[in-house]
Structures are given as C-alpha cells and as structure tokens.
Scaffold this motif. Structure first.
Motif, PDB file in Angstrom:
ATOM      1  N   ALA A  56      -4.755   1.214   4.710  1.00 31.54           N
ATOM      2  CA  ALA A  56      -4.413   1.055   5.775  1.00 31.54           C
ATOM      3  C   ALA A  56      -2.793   1.106   6.052  1.00 31.54           C
ATOM      4  CB  ALA A  56      -4.895  -0.193   6.505  1.00 31.54           C
ATOM      5  N   GLU A  57      -1.846   0.601   5.259  1.00 34.50           N
ATOM      6  CA  GLU A  57      -0.598   0.380   5.207  1.00 34.50           C
ATOM      7  C   GLU A  57       0.222   1.783   5.183  1.00 34.50           C
ATOM      8  OE1 GLU A  57       0.186  -2.393   2.030  1.00 34.50           O
ATOM      9  OE2 GLU A  57      -0.232  -4.060   2.920  1.00 34.50           O
ATOM     10  N   VAL A  58      -0.611   2.353   4.191  1.00 28.25           N
ATOM     11  CA  VAL A  58       0.024   3.770   3.971  1.00 28.25           C
ATOM     12  C   VAL A  58      -0.367   4.648   5.152  1.00 28.25           C
ATOM     13  CG1 VAL A  58       0.193   3.467   1.367  1.00 28.25           C
ATOM     14  CG2 VAL A  58      -1.764   4.657   2.557  1.00 28.25           C
ATOM     15  N   THR A  59      -1.374   4.431   5.660  1.00 33.88           N
ATOM     16  CA  THR A  59      -2.012   5.220   6.833  1.00 33.88           C
ATOM     17  C   THR A  59      -0.875   5.339   7.790  1.00 33.88           C
ATOM     18  OG1 THR A  59      -4.378   5.082   6.146  1.00 33.88           O
ATOM     19  CG2 THR A  59      -3.695   5.760   8.229  1.00 33.88           C
ATOM     20  N   ALA A  60      -0.434   3.908   8.169  1.00 33.05           N
ATOM     21  CA  ALA A  60       0.452   3.670   9.332  1.00 33.05           C
ATOM     22  C   ALA A  60       1.717   4.126   8.920  1.00 33.05           C
ATOM     23  CB  ALA A  60       0.397   2.049   9.358  1.00 33.05           C
ATOM     24  N   ALA A  61       1.869   4.381   7.649  1.00 38.83           N
ATOM     25  CA  ALA A  61       3.498   4.938   7.348  1.00 38.83           C
ATOM     26  C   ALA A  61       3.515   6.568   7.483  1.00 38.83           C
ATOM     27  CB  ALA A  61       3.785   4.616   5.881  1.00 38.83           C
ATOM     28  N   GLY A  62       2.304   7.057   7.650  1.00 41.89           N
ATOM     29  CA  GLY A  62       2.286   8.679   7.780  1.00 41.89           C
ATOM     30  C   GLY A  62       1.521   9.335   6.569  1.00 41.89           C
ATOM     31  N   CYS A  63       0.885   8.507   5.656  1.00 42.07           N
ATOM     32  CA  CYS A  63       0.300   9.119   4.778  1.00 42.07           C
ATOM     33  C   CYS A  63      -0.765  10.297   5.250  1.00 42.07           C
ATOM     34  CB  CYS A  63      -0.087   8.270   3.729  1.00 42.07           C
ATOM     35  SG  CYS A  63      -0.682   8.784   2.218  1.00 42.07           S
ATOM     36  N   ASP A  64      -1.102  11.323   4.352  1.00 44.66           N
ATOM     37  CA  ASP A  64      -2.114  12.194   4.649  1.00 44.66           C
ATOM     38  C   ASP A  64      -3.312  11.941   3.993  1.00 44.66           C
ATOM     39  OD1 ASP A  64      -0.794  13.440   6.976  1.00 44.66           O
ATOM     40  OD2 ASP A  64       0.730  14.112   5.504  1.00 44.66           O
ATOM     41  N   ALA A 250       7.690   1.765  -6.989  1.00 42.00           N
ATOM     42  CA  ALA A 250       7.990   1.189  -5.562  1.00 42.00           C
ATOM     43  C   ALA A 250       6.629   0.968  -4.839  1.00 42.00           C
ATOM     44  CB  ALA A 250       9.167   1.901  -4.711  1.00 42.00           C
ATOM     45  N   PRO A 251       6.304   0.077  -3.878  1.00 42.65           N
ATOM     46  CA  PRO A 251       5.066   0.265  -3.424  1.00 42.65           C
ATOM     47  C   PRO A 251       4.833   1.423  -2.951  1.00 42.65           C
ATOM     48  CG  PRO A 251       6.287  -1.869  -2.706  1.00 42.65           C
ATOM     49  CD  PRO A 251       7.252  -0.950  -3.509  1.00 42.65           C
ATOM     50  N   PRO A 252       3.483   1.799  -2.639  1.00 46.24           N
ATOM     51  CA  PRO A 252       3.189   3.065  -2.139  1.00 46.24           C
ATOM     52  C   PRO A 252       3.357   3.308  -0.749  1.00 46.24           C
ATOM     53  CG  PRO A 252       1.014   1.965  -3.226  1.00 46.24           C
ATOM     54  CD  PRO A 252       2.284   0.920  -3.082  1.00 46.24           C
ATOM     55  N   VAL A 253       3.733   2.252  -0.119  1.00 47.70           N
ATOM     56  CA  VAL A 253       4.343   2.403   1.175  1.00 47.70           C
ATOM     57  C   VAL A 253       5.698   3.275   1.451  1.00 47.70           C
ATOM     58  CG1 VAL A 253       5.322   1.465   3.605  1.00 47.70           C
ATOM     59  CG2 VAL A 253       3.040   0.813   2.791  1.00 47.70           C
ATOM     60  N   GLU A 254       6.560   2.795   0.345  1.00 50.77           N
ATOM     61  CA  GLU A 254       7.902   3.288   0.073  1.00 50.77           C
ATOM     62  C   GLU A 254       7.885   4.961  -0.240  1.00 50.77           C
ATOM     63  OE1 GLU A 254      10.435   1.747   1.255  1.00 50.77           O
ATOM     64  OE2 GLU A 254       8.976   0.364   1.804  1.00 50.77           O
ATOM     65  N   GLN A 255       6.750   4.935  -1.070  1.00 53.29           N
ATOM     66  CA  GLN A 255       6.683   6.499  -1.421  1.00 53.29           C
ATOM     67  C   GLN A 255       6.144   7.349  -0.285  1.00 53.29           C
ATOM     68  OE1 GLN A 255       3.615   6.812  -4.703  1.00 53.29           O
ATOM     69  NE2 GLN A 255       4.420   4.840  -5.489  1.00 53.29           N
ATOM     70  N   VAL A 256       5.507   6.917   0.395  1.00 52.25           N
ATOM     71  CA  VAL A 256       5.178   7.949   1.804  1.00 52.25           C
ATOM     72  C   VAL A 256       6.311   7.684   2.652  1.00 52.25           C
ATOM     73  CG1 VAL A 256       3.535   7.573   3.754  1.00 52.25           C
ATOM     74  CG2 VAL A 256       2.617   7.156   1.704  1.00 52.25           C
ATOM     75  N   LYS A 257       6.940   6.883   3.006  1.00 52.80           N
ATOM     76  CA  LYS A 257       8.211   6.953   3.742  1.00 52.80           C
ATOM     77  C   LYS A 257       9.229   7.980   3.142  1.00 52.80           C
ATOM     78  CE  LYS A 257       8.026   2.201   5.733  1.00 52.80           C
ATOM     79  NZ  LYS A 257       8.883   0.843   5.631  1.00 52.80           N
ATOM     80  N   ALA A 258       9.325   7.971   1.769  1.00 51.62           N
ATOM     81  CA  ALA A 258      10.424   8.755   1.320  1.00 51.62           C
ATOM     82  C   ALA A 258       9.980  10.127   1.533  1.00 51.62           C
ATOM     83  CB  ALA A 258      10.496   8.500  -0.219  1.00 51.62           C
ATOM     84  N   GLY A 259       8.520  10.576   1.103  1.00 50.93           N
ATOM     85  CA  GLY A 259       8.045  11.814   1.329  1.00 50.93           C
ATOM     86  C   GLY A 259       7.870  12.229   2.695  1.00 50.93           C
ATOM     87  N   CYS A 260       7.916  11.532   3.958  1.00 54.60           N
ATOM     88  CA  CYS A 260       7.939  11.781   5.253  1.00 54.60           C
ATOM     89  C   CYS A 260       9.414  12.107   5.453  1.00 54.60           C
ATOM     90  CB  CYS A 260       7.414  10.881   6.258  1.00 54.60           C
ATOM     91  SG  CYS A 260       5.743  10.675   6.084  1.00 54.60           S
ATOM     92  N   HIS A 261      10.324  11.360   4.980  1.00 55.33           N
ATOM     93  CA  HIS A 261      11.894  11.654   5.127  1.00 55.33           C
ATOM     94  C   HIS A 261      12.153  12.864   4.817  1.00 55.33           C
ATOM     95  CE1 HIS A 261      13.415   8.338   7.438  1.00 55.33           C
ATOM     96  NE2 HIS A 261      12.635   7.444   6.981  1.00 55.33           N
ATOM     97  N   ILE A 262      11.616  13.386   3.529  1.00 52.39           N
ATOM     98  CA  ILE A 262      12.005  14.672   2.871  1.00 52.39           C
ATOM     99  C   ILE A 262      11.663  15.768   3.561  1.00 52.39           C
ATOM    100  CG2 ILE A 262      11.862  15.957   0.885  1.00 52.39           C
ATOM    101  CD1 ILE A 262      11.594  13.397  -0.714  1.00 52.39           C
TER     102      ILE A 262
END
Length: 380
Positions: A56-64, A250-262
């Motif tokens: 749920a946390e990574v979904t909110a961060a933009g994970c697909d 780092a937590p999965p949420v941070e991985q997702v945020k980095a990916g979305c920013h890239i």
C-alpha cells in the motif's frame, strides 16, 4: 527540424526500441507502453499483513508492479491472500525450488521471476513450467546477475562480463523458446553501471524481448540513486528499457520515489511536485539548504504537479525561476513570494514555508486571479 538559430532540435523523448509486448496483470510492458516502475517488498512474504501494508505504501508513491520473495513454503502459502488484496500486480521471485513457480501460478501471480542459473535441476522442469505459464497467461522474467551466472559461462569468460550476462540470458530464454513459450521479459544486472549499460546494449541488439533495467546492489540511497540514474538515463535516452527498479539499500518507498523522479526527469512520466532550489553561494543571507529541506518536508505527499522554487537571493530569484509555478527569493530576513516570475508578496523569513504552502493550496484549489505584480523589494 531546426531551432530559430538554425541548430537541429532534438526530440524531448527518444524513439523507443521496438519490442514485443506482454502484460504483467493490468500493466503493459514493452511494445511502446509507458516505462513502469517496480520495487520489491522487504517484509517476510509469509507475514501477509506487513507485506500488504508495504505494498500500500509503494502504491501511494507511484509504484506500478510489486515483486515478493518466495524462498519458503510458508511464503508460497501466503501468495493467494496477497494477490487477492494487492492493488498492484504481484510478481513472485523464485530461486532454487521450481515447485514454488507452480504455487505462484496457482495463486494468481501476474508474473514469475526465475533465474535458471540457480534453480536446481531447472533444465528438467522448463517444459512443465512453460506449459503451466502459458495456460495461466502469465509471463516469465528471466533474471541474470553476476552472483547467479551459470557456472559454465563464468568459466568461459572468467567473470561476469557484459557478454557473459547476455549469453546467459539468451541461453535461458532459448530453453523456453524450445517449448514455444516467448512471453518473456529479461533483466541483466550488475553493480557496475558501465557493465550493466554495455550488457543491455548488447541484449537490445540481439532480441526483441522487453527489458527490465536495474543496477543491482547499487548501494545506500545517495550512491545507489546516482548509479541508477546514470545507467537508466543513458539507456532510456537510447530508447532501451521498458520497466525499471532502483535497487537501493533503503525502504522500497524510497526506491519507487527515485524511479519516478528519474522517469519524470527524462520526460517519460508526468511530472509531479518538483522542488527547484539553488545550491548556495557567498551572496546568501539565508540557510538555503535548511530552507529547501523544510519546504520539501512541508510539501511531502502534495498531490498536485507544481514546480516550487526556493532561491537564496534576488540574483537567482524570480528571473531564473520564471518557469516555476510558485517560489521564494530570500534576503535580509525576508522572502519575496513569486508566481510565474511575478512577485506577489513579501513575508518574514519564518513565514516562508507556511506562505508557500498556503499559496500552493490557493493555486490548486481554483484558477488564480490575475495578480498585479508587486515591485521587487530592495534586500540590501
């Protein structure tokens, strides 16, 4: 096509490498589909509640797409409950035990990741796995990295060279192709960005399967994000890559945020909130690093795609940040708040953050009225 100066203009986004398309649940991968962002849970998969919370946390961060590890029977037994409640398509990550592949298919997982290099007696089960995956309409991701390279290829090349990684991946794909199964996605990973880039270039030239990009064991957040951004930026800039994971310690949420920013930085994903801030210099009369951090924290989770500028002085204030939706330039204990390059008010330094947030809420709540630009205040 040329610019007004007669210089050739470059496309904002490169032509994508043509690939076949597969679907990971509802998410198309390859074939011109948008580049998707993945991550992997760090919970024990057998702990269903904890795993679903992280999803749920990574979904909110933009994970697909989400991947879960399945190293034990307890983890395999948890898959049906996770798949049923996850809002993201679930990939089962299988190592060593082929029987968990069938458990993942029975559970309704959207895809399965296997690495034939470290699955015991895998060669004897390929036909069975291919048949079951085809019947379920589930794609398989072939994952190759230095740590699990087939021993025969490691002996041939001496180390995990780009050529070794690619030969391993294509050989493993051929095992499935012999059984008529081609619903495959490939990932060749390495901790060294240059090796990873070279391997993916070779692979892109050798096949039309969708490619998953990742710099494996990239390191802590700062180092890993840089290594991943460099590798992804180069490959995606060449049209190579269909889905990504930023592998950080780092937590999965941070991985997702980095990916979305890239992806958003490359124009491959719609921009969300962006903080534009100056690096600082001897002209400053404000702690710009602290202020930028405060603004970033205040806007964490802000749902609208605004560009907020935090500028340390009038030299790099409204003029340089003219394309920002909202911003501030600081000096002499004050902050000039500007919108689209026009100064609209001046506030004390301690009110800058709350004023920016208030103005952002006003800006996104309704169409902004036509402001009469206020004169710039002398900070000297």
């Amino acid at each position: 096509m040329t610019t007004d100066l007669g210089l050739p203009s470059l496309p904002r986004t490169p032509a994508r490498r043509p690939t076949r398309q597969l679907h990971v649940g509802k998410v198309p991968v390859g074939g011109g589909a948008p580049v998707s962002v993945q991550t992997m849970t760090t919970t024990l998969t057998a702990d269903v509640d904890a795993t679903l919370q992280q999803i749920a946390e990574v979904t909110a961060a933009g994970c697909d797409i989400i991947r879960v590890a399945v190293p034990s029977q307890d983890d395999a037994d948890a898959l049906p409950a996770i798949v049923a409640k996850s809002k993201l398509p679930v990939i089962a990550d299988i190592h060593f035990q082929p029987r968990y592949v069938f458990a993942a298919l029975d559970a309704g997982c959207a895809a399965v990741r296997v690495n034939p290099g470290n699955i015991r007696k895998f060669d004897d089960r390929v036909g069975e796995i291919a048949k079951a995956a085809a019947a379920a309409g589930v794609p398989i991701r072939i994952g190759v990295n230095a740590g699990s390279l087939d021993p025969r290829l490691l002996a041939k090349y001496g180390r995990a060279t780009p050529e070794a990684l690619v030969e391993s991946a294509l050989w493993e794909c051929s095992l499935f192709e012999e059984h008529g199964f081609q619903d495959l996605k490939i990932a060749v990973k390495h901790h060294d960005p240059a090796t990873m880039i070279a391997a993916n270039r070779l692979l892109a030239a050798a096949c039309d399967y969708p490619l998953h990009l990742g710099v494996t064991e990239a390191g802590p957040a700062f180092q890993g994000a840089i290594k991943s951004a460099v590798a992804f930026g180069i490959l995606l800039g060449e049209g190579i890559g269909d889905t990504i994971r930023v592998s950080l310690s780092a937590p999965p949420v941070e991985q997702v945020k980095a990916g979305c920013h890239i992806l958003s930085s490359l124009g491959l994903r719609p921009r969300k909130l962006e903080i534009v801030s100056c690096p600082g210099c001897g002209r400053l009369q404000v702690d710009i690093h602290r202020l930028a951090g405060q603004v970033e924290a205040a806007f964490d989770g802000f749902p609208h795609a605004l560009r907020i500028a935090v500028m340390g002085c009038v030299v790099n204030g409204p003029g340089e940040a003219r394309e920002a939706d909202l911003g501030v330039s600081c000096g002499n204990g004050k902050g000039q708040i500007f919108r689209k390059g026009h100064i609209i008010r001046t506030v004390p330094e301690h009110k800058i953050v709350e004023t920016l947030l208030d103005e952002a809420l006003r800006l996104t709540d309704a169409p902004a009225p036509q402001d009469t630009p206020a004169p710039a205040e002398d900070f000297s």
